[in-house]
Design an enzyme around this catalytic site. Structure first.
Site, mmCIF file in Angstrom:
data_model
loop_
_atom_site.group_PDB
_atom_site.id
_atom_site.type_symbol
_atom_site.label_atom_id
_atom_site.label_comp_id
_atom_site.label_asym_id
_atom_site.label_seq_id
_atom_site.Cartn_x
_atom_site.Cartn_y
_atom_site.Cartn_z
ATOM 1 N N GLY A 116 0.824 -1.211 0.000
ATOM 2 C CA GLY A 116 0.000 0.000 0.000
ATOM 3 C C GLY A 116 0.853 1.253 0.000
ATOM 4 N N ALA A 117 0.565 2.144 -0.950
ATOM 5 C CA ALA A 117 1.295 3.425 -1.024
ATOM 6 C C ALA A 117 0.359 4.563 -0.648
ATOM 7 C CB ALA A 117 1.871 3.631 -2.415
ATOM 8 N N GLY A 118 -0.389 4.339 0.440
ATOM 9 C CA GLY A 118 -1.206 5.423 0.996
ATOM 10 C C GLY A 118 -0.357 6.207 1.987
ATOM 11 N N ASN A 141 1.874 -1.600 -4.734
ATOM 12 C CA ASN A 141 0.628 -0.814 -4.735
ATOM 13 C C ASN A 141 -0.147 -1.098 -6.023
ATOM 14 O OD1 ASN A 141 -0.864 1.323 -3.186
ATOM 15 N ND2 ASN A 141 -0.729 2.377 -5.144
ATOM 16 N N LYS A 142 -1.459 -1.040 -5.893
ATOM 17 C CA LYS A 142 -2.371 -1.318 -7.012
ATOM 18 C C LYS A 142 -2.108 -0.400 -8.200
ATOM 19 C CE LYS A 142 -6.596 -2.279 -5.483
ATOM 20 N NZ LYS A 142 -7.934 -2.049 -4.940
ATOM 21 N N GLU A 185 -17.595 16.890 5.246
ATOM 22 C CA GLU A 185 -16.661 17.517 4.290
ATOM 23 C C GLU A 185 -17.207 17.444 2.861
ATOM 24 O OE1 GLU A 185 -12.567 16.101 4.882
ATOM 25 O OE2 GLU A 185 -12.305 17.979 6.002
ATOM 26 N N GLN A 198 -3.393 11.510 9.742
ATOM 27 C CA GLN A 198 -2.440 11.996 10.731
ATOM 28 C C GLN A 198 -1.773 10.824 11.469
ATOM 29 O OE1 GLN A 198 -2.512 15.119 14.502
ATOM 30 N NE2 GLN A 198 -4.416 14.530 13.601
ATOM 31 N N LYS A 252 -6.520 24.211 7.262
ATOM 32 C CA LYS A 252 -6.737 22.922 6.577
ATOM 33 C C LYS A 252 -5.768 22.780 5.392
ATOM 34 C CE LYS A 252 -9.325 19.234 5.653
ATOM 35 N NZ LYS A 252 -9.519 18.135 6.587
#
Ligand code: FAD
Length: 404
Positions: free
Chosen positions: A10-12, A37-38, A170, A319, A378
């Site tokens: 995973g490259a999140g 990663n996908k 959001e 975070q 933000k």
């Protein structure tokens, strides 16, 4: 001695934080590091509501993974993980099998529908870039079709957002920004549009300060958004949704667009691989390893950690995912050297919930902020994530630089 192979899935936010920190901490011959990663891009999951509403182009939300890798130290494999065999220490992907000495799982979240009938089939989920693009295109198609119809179908302009948590609110904020543009572009009377947020719990944005929640709800109401709180969505159908308004009182609301934003779970690969889990999340040891698996770390939304003060799980956030990633990189180096591992404690700096481009609410370093100031904060937070993973170059390329 053979150098260890570290495989990061995973490259999140979590996975990429492990990699970008690890490549700074090790020399090329210390370890073979493989990132799987996908896609060949990372996407900012925290910006997906903008892409879904159409206030940001889907391409702006993502960037090439290759651009942040030290290719002399990290080998990137674009593949979809299909399973993990912890006994054989192998990851099974749609392209090949990859052996590991150390594994980091950062495969992120999936939508949780809690078994509500019809949601999987008839509701959208803001789950990734492709899903966000589909929501944007679907809403535009409904507006375009409505403007062409001789006999107008009002359900084309009815958008139901399931969930008044962080993602739902959001997304509503972005819809409020996008709506005037859509109405103008497709010659639609804004009065014909209905956006309704349906929430089962008795409150909006659980965990947020009450005064800030009131500010957010009043702001969104002033933009024409309706709320139905304490009313569970009980079914989604091809025609719309059913909501429960009281004991045996149900209401059917025709709506061509239903976006389910009321829950996330970990990645189903966690369940498939046979780890002990709760909704595809692993209750990790203090050093972020999976219990009973000394060489497997879990970061991000696949990791479940209990906040000792509240005795409730920490919410899944970018975070925490990024902090866990950097921490795991240090712990991997400790393992290579035979040193003790350090326990992980989140360092929570605050939370800001956007309500569109120029409005937000937040609690940062213990202070409450609203309006433009919060919206600016933000953007600072969004740019900071880019900076940590890709340095100033990435901030200039993809950052939110229109601060004022
Ligand atoms: P992700 O960032 O989701 O990354 C997972 C990666 O794994 C992805 O690259 C994905 O493509 C890849 N992957 C998944 N399955 C496979 C597979 N089978 N094979 C290969 N690769 C795979 N958090 C905050 O802190 N602040 C916010 O303001 C905020 N806003 C949010 C707004 C929205 C609309 C959403 C949806 C979430 C928001 N969050 C926010 C939560 C935050 O996005 C997540 O907590 C965070 O993305 C988790 O990071 P992760 O690394 O675990 O997973």
């Amino acid at each position: 001695m053979k150098r260890p192979t570290v495989v990061v899935l995973g490259a999140g936010y979590g996975g990429l934080s492990v990699i970008t920190k690890l490549q700074k901490l090790v020399n090329a011959d210390d370890a073979d590091i493989i990132l799987v990663n996908k896609n060949d891009y990372h996407y900012e999951s925290t910006w997906l509501h903008e892409a879904a509403a159409g206030t940001m182009a889907p391409d702006a939300v993502r960037y090439d993974i290759g651009g942040v890798l030290d290719k002399g130290k990290v080998n990137f494999v674009q593949a979809t993980v299909e399973n993990i065999d912890t006994k054989a220490q192998k990851v099974i992907t749609d392209r090949s099998e990859i052996s590991y000495d150390y594994l980091v799982v950062g495969l992120g979240f999936e939508g949780e529908t809690f078994g509500i009938p019809g949601l999987k089939e008839h509701a959208f989920s803001i789950a990734n870039v492709k899903a966000a693009r589909q929501i944007r295109d679907h809403i535009e198609y409904q507006f375009a079709t409505y403007s062409l119809e001789e006999v107008k179908d009002p359900s084309r302009l009815t958008i139901i957002v399931g969930g008044a948590g962080f993602t739902g609110i959001e997304f509503l904020g972005e819809l409020a920004d996008r709506l005037p543009e859509l109405c103008e572009e497709y010659d639609v009377d804004p009065k014909a549009v209905r956006i309704l947020c349906v929430e089962a719990a008795p409150m909006v944005l659980p965990g947020f300060d009450e005064e800030l929640v009131e500010y957010a709800v009043n702001y969104l109401k002033s933009k024409g958004i309706e709320f139905s709180i304490g009313t569970p969505l009980t079914e989604a159908t091809p025609e719309g949704v059913k909501i429960k308004k009281g004991e045996d009182v149900f209401e059917e609301i025709p709506a061509k667009t239903v976006v389910w934003a009321a829950g996330v779970r970990g990645n189903s690969i966690i369940e498939k691989a046979g780890f002990d889990n709760m909704r595809a999340r692993i209750k990790v040891d203090p050093d972020l390893r999976a219990p009973g698996h000394n060489n497997v770390f879990i970061v991000g939304d696949c990791a479940l950690m209990i906040n000792a003060q509240t005795e409730r799980p920490y919410p899944p956030t970018a975070q925490i995912a990024m902090q866990q990633g950097a921490h795991t990189a240090h712990n991997l180096v400790a393992l290579f050297k035979g040193d003790e591992l350090e326990p992980f404690t989140p360092d929570l700096k605050g939370t800001v919930c956007s309500l569109g481009e120029n409005e937000a609410i937040g609690e940062v370093f213990g202070r409450k902020i609203t309006g433009k100031k919060a919206a600016m904060m933000k953007k600072v937070i969004d740019n900071r994530a880019l900076y940590i993973l890709g340095g100033p170059g990435l901030v200039f390329k993809k950052g939110k630089l229109n601060m004022f």
